[in-house]
Design an enzyme around this catalytic site. Structure first.
Site, PDB file in Angstrom:
ATOM      1  N   SER A  32    -104.345  17.127 -24.394  1.00 30.91           N
ATOM      2  CA  SER A  32    -105.927  16.938 -23.597  1.00 30.91           C
ATOM      3  C   SER A  32    -106.445  16.610 -25.407  1.00 30.91           C
ATOM      4  O   SER A  32    -106.399  17.966 -26.132  1.00 30.91           O
ATOM      5  CB  SER A  32    -105.916  17.203 -22.678  1.00 30.91           C
ATOM      6  N   TYR A  89    -105.790  25.341 -18.785  1.00 26.36           N
ATOM      7  CA  TYR A  89    -105.596  24.671 -19.464  1.00 26.36           C
ATOM      8  C   TYR A  89    -105.629  24.048 -19.986  1.00 26.36           C
ATOM      9  O   TYR A  89    -104.508  23.519 -21.432  1.00 26.36           O
ATOM     10  CB  TYR A  89    -106.455  23.063 -18.104  1.00 26.36           C
TER      11      TYR A  89
END
Length: 261
Positions: free
Chosen positions: A151, A168
């Site tokens: 990401s 994350y």
């Protein structure tokens, strides 16, 4: 000078691709792309009903597809997936580590069990899958493609006006350097290891953030828009095929330019 046609370089006929988190969203989109160019598809996810829907959808597109219900965040599941494929007389040539989860929280309030859950799915899962599949299939064959779905959050700090996602970000940053380290280690074995770093795409995982900050995200993207269902297809096909044979250890951001400003 002898050259190979582009059609041949991108052709995945005779290859089998396993996509974790492949029952919906970006995982299913990438399964469509690899299947369109000839790969047999195996999708994994936790929910059998969603897997059944995904397989039915892929078959309507003329793609040979099967599913294995599994939770890749658990240590024993990678071995079970390998044994299931072997028992069916198959193999895995392409691994797309796409399964992922997130947790929105201020860092000072982040529970340890939430942190551990994210690390298990987003980072330990790709390690276990790569280890088991390469050991059984790719290393003996001298050919393999591993594509880790990271990401842009693994490349950047998180915007302070948005809900915190420390676990994350940390897990995706770890996955990016996992990609580089593994590519260096396995390059001589005929296995390439690369990562895609998507920006914000509409999905179940990003729904809350896009609903709350969608205008800001578009304004902060040079192209002025979020990702679409088609925007990862070409990238994953390149990295999964012989067209990307000399690409390894790389991270390709697919984010409309958001990570460059």
């Amino acid at each position: 000078m002898t050259t190979t046609s582009l059609k041949t370089l991108f052709d995945l006929t005779g290859r089998t691709a396993l996509i974790t988190g492949g029952s919906r969203g970006l995982g299913l989109t990438m399964a469509e792309a690899l299947g369109e160019f000839g790969a047999k598809i195996i999708v994994t996810a936790r929910k059998q009903a969603e897997l059944d829907d995904a397989v039915a959808h892929l078959r309507t597109l003329g793609i040979e597809a099967t599913a294995i219900a599994a939770d890749v965040g658990k240590q024993e599941e990678a071995a079970r997936i390998v044994e299931t494929v072997k028992a069916a007389g198959g193999r895995i040539d392409i691994l797309v580590n796409n399964a992922g989860t997130s947790w929105g929280s201020k860092t000072e309030e982040m529970p340890l069990d939430g942190w551990n859950k994210l690390m298990a799915v987003n980072l330990t899962g790709p390690f276990l899958m790569a280890q088991a599949i390469a050991r059984e299939f790719m290393i003996p064959a001298g050919w393999g493609k591993i594509i880790n779905i990271a990401s842009v959050e693994g490349l950047l700090g998180h915007h302070p006006r948005m809900v915190g996602t420390i676990a994350y970000n940390a897990s995706k940053g770890g996955l990016i350097n996992f990609t580089r380290a593994l590519a260096a280690e396995w390059g001589g074995l005929g296995i390439t290891v690369n990562a895609l770093a998507p920006g914000y795409f509409p999905s179940k995982l990003t729904g809350y953030v896009i609903d709350k900050h969608g205008d800001q995200l578009r304004d902060d993207t040079p192209r002025g828009q979020l990702g679409t269902d088609d925007d990862l297809k070409g990238a994953v096909l390149l990295l999964a095929s012989d067209a990307g044979a000399h690409i390894t250890g790389q991270v390709l951001a697919v984010d409309g330019g958001a990570s460059i400003i």
